[in-house]
Design an enzyme around this catalytic site. Structure first.
Site, PDB file in Angstrom:
ATOM      1  N   ILE A  76       0.822  -1.220   0.000  1.00 44.97           N
ATOM      2  CA  ILE A  76       0.000   0.000   0.000  1.00 44.97           C
ATOM      3  C   ILE A  76       0.857   1.271   0.000  1.00 44.97           C
ATOM      4  O   ILE A  76       0.422   2.320  -0.469  1.00 44.97           O
ATOM      5  CB  ILE A  76      -0.992  -0.025   1.192  1.00 44.97           C
ATOM      6  CG1 ILE A  76      -2.168   0.926   0.935  1.00 44.97           C
ATOM      7  CG2 ILE A  76      -0.303   0.280   2.512  1.00 44.97           C
ATOM      8  CD1 ILE A  76      -3.333   0.730   1.894  1.00 44.97           C
TER       9      ILE A  76
ATOM     10  N   ASN B 214      -2.682   1.288  15.877  1.00 45.48           N
ATOM     11  CA  ASN B 214      -3.191   0.939  17.215  1.00 45.48           C
ATOM     12  C   ASN B 214      -3.545   2.239  17.938  1.00 45.48           C
ATOM     13  O   ASN B 214      -3.283   3.321  17.433  1.00 45.48           O
ATOM     14  CB  ASN B 214      -2.175   0.106  18.005  1.00 45.48           C
ATOM     15  CG  ASN B 214      -0.855   0.841  18.168  1.00 45.48           C
ATOM     16  OD1 ASN B 214      -0.813   1.933  18.737  1.00 45.48           O
ATOM     17  ND2 ASN B 214       0.222   0.273  17.641  1.00 45.48           N
TER      18      ASN B 214
ATOM     19  N   VAL C 278       1.425  -3.419   8.600  1.00 47.02           N
ATOM     20  CA  VAL C 278       1.332  -2.328   7.633  1.00 47.02           C
ATOM     21  C   VAL C 278       1.660  -0.978   8.307  1.00 47.02           C
ATOM     22  O   VAL C 278       2.243  -0.087   7.679  1.00 47.02           O
ATOM     23  CB  VAL C 278      -0.056  -2.351   6.948  1.00 47.02           C
ATOM     24  CG1 VAL C 278      -1.171  -1.949   7.872  1.00 47.02           C
ATOM     25  CG2 VAL C 278      -0.063  -1.500   5.694  1.00 47.02           C
ATOM     26  N   ASP C 279       1.348  -0.848   9.574  1.00 47.16           N
ATOM     27  CA  ASP C 279       1.663   0.358  10.348  1.00 47.16           C
ATOM     28  C   ASP C 279       3.183   0.597  10.351  1.00 47.16           C
ATOM     29  O   ASP C 279       3.660   1.715  10.093  1.00 47.16           O
ATOM     30  CB  ASP C 279       1.143   0.132  11.787  1.00 47.16           C
ATOM     31  CG  ASP C 279       1.121   1.391  12.631  1.00 47.16           C
ATOM     32  OD1 ASP C 279       1.335   2.485  12.086  1.00 47.16           O
ATOM     33  OD2 ASP C 279       0.878   1.262  13.850  1.00 47.16           O
TER      34      ASP C 279
ATOM     35  N   VAL D 105      -2.233  -8.896  12.860  1.00 51.03           N
ATOM     36  CA  VAL D 105      -1.958  -9.076  14.295  1.00 51.03           C
ATOM     37  C   VAL D 105      -3.250  -9.111  15.126  1.00 51.03           C
ATOM     38  O   VAL D 105      -3.310  -9.797  16.154  1.00 51.03           O
ATOM     39  CB  VAL D 105      -1.066  -7.901  14.771  1.00 51.03           C
ATOM     40  CG1 VAL D 105      -0.854  -7.935  16.274  1.00 51.03           C
ATOM     41  CG2 VAL D 105       0.275  -7.932  14.065  1.00 51.03           C
TER      42      VAL D 105
HETATM   43  N1  AR6 Z   1       0.520  -3.146   2.204  1.00 50.74           N
HETATM   44  C1  AR6 Z   1      -0.763  -3.546   2.336  1.00 50.74           C
HETATM   45  N2  AR6 Z   1      -1.176  -4.421   3.283  1.00 50.74           N
HETATM   46  C2  AR6 Z   1      -0.247  -4.906   4.130  1.00 50.74           C
HETATM   47  C3  AR6 Z   1       1.117  -4.524   4.079  1.00 50.74           C
HETATM   48  C4  AR6 Z   1       1.491  -3.603   3.066  1.00 50.74           C
HETATM   49  N3  AR6 Z   1       2.742  -3.176   2.923  1.00 50.74           N
HETATM   50  N4  AR6 Z   1       1.778  -5.189   5.059  1.00 50.74           N
HETATM   51  C5  AR6 Z   1       0.878  -5.944   5.705  1.00 50.74           C
HETATM   52  N5  AR6 Z   1      -0.350  -5.788   5.161  1.00 50.74           N
HETATM   53  P1  AR6 Z   1      -1.694  -5.724  10.441  1.00 50.74           P
HETATM   54  P2  AR6 Z   1      -4.017  -5.248  12.213  1.00 50.74           P
HETATM   55  C6  AR6 Z   1      -1.635  -6.418   5.509  1.00 50.74           C
HETATM   56  O1  AR6 Z   1      -1.148  -6.747  11.358  1.00 50.74           O
HETATM   57  O2  AR6 Z   1      -4.409  -6.664  12.154  1.00 50.74           O
HETATM   58  C7  AR6 Z   1       0.322  -3.167  14.095  1.00 50.74           C
HETATM   59  O3  AR6 Z   1       1.373  -3.522  14.936  1.00 50.74           O
HETATM   60  C8  AR6 Z   1      -1.590  -7.755   6.206  1.00 50.74           C
HETATM   61  O4  AR6 Z   1      -1.453  -8.813   5.248  1.00 50.74           O
HETATM   62  O5  AR6 Z   1      -0.752  -4.745   9.840  1.00 50.74           O
HETATM   63  O6  AR6 Z   1      -5.077  -4.193  12.022  1.00 50.74           O
HETATM   64  C9  AR6 Z   1      -0.430  -1.933  14.583  1.00 50.74           C
HETATM   65  O7  AR6 Z   1       0.427  -1.018  15.221  1.00 50.74           O
HETATM   66  C10 AR6 Z   1      -2.976  -7.793   6.858  1.00 50.74           C
HETATM   67  O8  AR6 Z   1      -3.933  -8.371   5.974  1.00 50.74           O
HETATM   68  O9  AR6 Z   1      -2.861  -4.833  11.164  1.00 50.74           O
HETATM   69  C11 AR6 Z   1      -1.411  -2.524  15.543  1.00 50.74           C
HETATM   70  O10 AR6 Z   1      -0.834  -2.742  16.808  1.00 50.74           O
HETATM   71  C12 AR6 Z   1      -3.339  -6.323   7.052  1.00 50.74           C
HETATM   72  O11 AR6 Z   1      -2.284  -5.576   6.428  1.00 50.74           O
HETATM   73  C13 AR6 Z   1      -1.761  -3.849  14.925  1.00 50.74           C
HETATM   74  O12 AR6 Z   1      -0.643  -4.201  14.111  1.00 50.74           O
HETATM   75  C14 AR6 Z   1      -3.469  -5.879   8.485  1.00 50.74           C
HETATM   76  O13 AR6 Z   1      -2.475  -6.503   9.290  1.00 50.74           O
HETATM   77  C15 AR6 Z   1      -2.970  -3.756  14.021  1.00 50.74           C
HETATM   78  O14 AR6 Z   1      -3.313  -5.033  13.594  1.00 50.74           O
END
Ligand code: AR6
Length: 172
Positions: A11, A24, A33-34, A120
Site C-alpha cells: 500500500i 493501534n 502495515v503500520d 496481528v
Molecule cells: N501493504 C498492504 N497491506 C499490508 C502490508 C502492506 N505493505 N503489510 C501488511 N499488510 P496488520 P491489524 C496487511 O497486522 O491486524 C500493528 O502492529 C496484512 O497482510 O498490519 O489491524 C499496529 O500497530 C494484513 O492483511 O494490522 C497494531 O498494533 C493487514 O495488512 C496492529 O498491528 C493488516 O495486518 C494492528 O493489527
C-alpha cells in the site's frame, strides 16, 4: 462495483489521495502495515502522530504522508478479535466508516484501504472482507467523495477472498 478496485500490492507504493493505516490506539507505530507506513514515510510522520493524543477503536485521524507517494495518511484503529461477542463487527465497520468520512470531508478522490484487523488483530478474514465491502459500498452510494476506493490486499488469502466476493455473481 465500478468505483471499487482490488489490488494485491504494498500500500505504501500507491499514488492516491490517501492510504489508510491499520494503526493501534497509541498511533505511535507498530508492526505490520503500520510499521511499513512509518518506515517509508520517515520520522516526521511519528512527530505528527505524537501530537494527536491517540485514537479510539473505530475512529480515525488524518496526517500528512511525508515521503510516501500518496498525499495523506488516514490512521484508523480496528478492533482486536476476541471471538466476536464484544461488538467487533460494528467496530470494524466504524473504522472503515470513520476513514471514509475523513475522505468525504477533505474531498479526496481516491483512497486505499489495507485489510484492517486481519493481521496481528486476528479478525476472521472472510467476515472482515464482507464488512469492509458492505460498509464501503453503502458509503459510496450516499456520498460524493471519495469517488473511488481501492482494497489493497497483501497476503494471497485476503486477495482471493476479495476476488471471490467482488466477482459479478456475488454482487447484489
Ligand atoms: N501493504 C498492504 N497491506 C499490508 C502490508 C502492506 N505493505 N503489510 C501488511 N499488510 P496488520 P491489524 C496487511 O497486522 O491486524 C500493528 O502492529 C496484512 O497482510 O498490519 O489491524 C499496529 O500497530 C494484513 O492483511 O494490522 C497494531 O498494533 C493487514 O495488512 C496492529 O498491528 C493488516 O495486518 C494492528 O493489527
Amino acid at each position: 462495483m465500478a468505483n471499487i478496485q482490488l489490488l494485491q500490492e504494498d500500500i505504501t507504493q500507491l499514488h492516491v489521495d490517501a492510504i489508510v493505516n491499520a494503526a493501534n490506539k497509541s498511533l505511535l507505530g507498530g508492526g505490520g502495515v503500520d510499521g511499513i507506513i512509518h518506515r517509508m514515510a520517515g520520522p516526521r510522520l511519528l512527530e505528527e502522530c505524537q501530537k494527536l493524543n491517540g485514537c479510539e477503536t473505530g475512529q480515525a485521524k488524518l496526517t500528512l504522508a511525508y515521503k510516501l507517494p500518496c498525499r495523506f495518511v488516514i490512521h484508523t484503529v480496528g478492533p482486536v478479535w476476541y471471538g466476536g461477542k464484544i461488538g467487533e463487527e460494528q467496530l470494524l465497520a466504524n473504522a472503515y466508516r470513520s476513514s471514509l468520512q475523513i475522505a468525504y470531508e477533505n474531498q479526496f478522490s481516491t483512497i486505499a484501504f489495507p485489510n484492517i484487523s486481519t493481521g496481528v488483530y486476528h479478525f476472521p478474514k472472510e467476515l472482515a472482507a464482507q464488512i469492509a465491502l458492505k460498509t464501503v459500498s453503502d458509503f459510496l452510494l450516499n456520498h460524493s467523495f471519495p469517488e473511488s476506493v481501492i482494497f489493497c490486499t497483501f497476503d494471497q488469502e485476503n486477495f482471493e477472498i476479495y476476488e471471490k466476493l467482488m466477482s459479478p455473481k456475488n454482487e447484489q
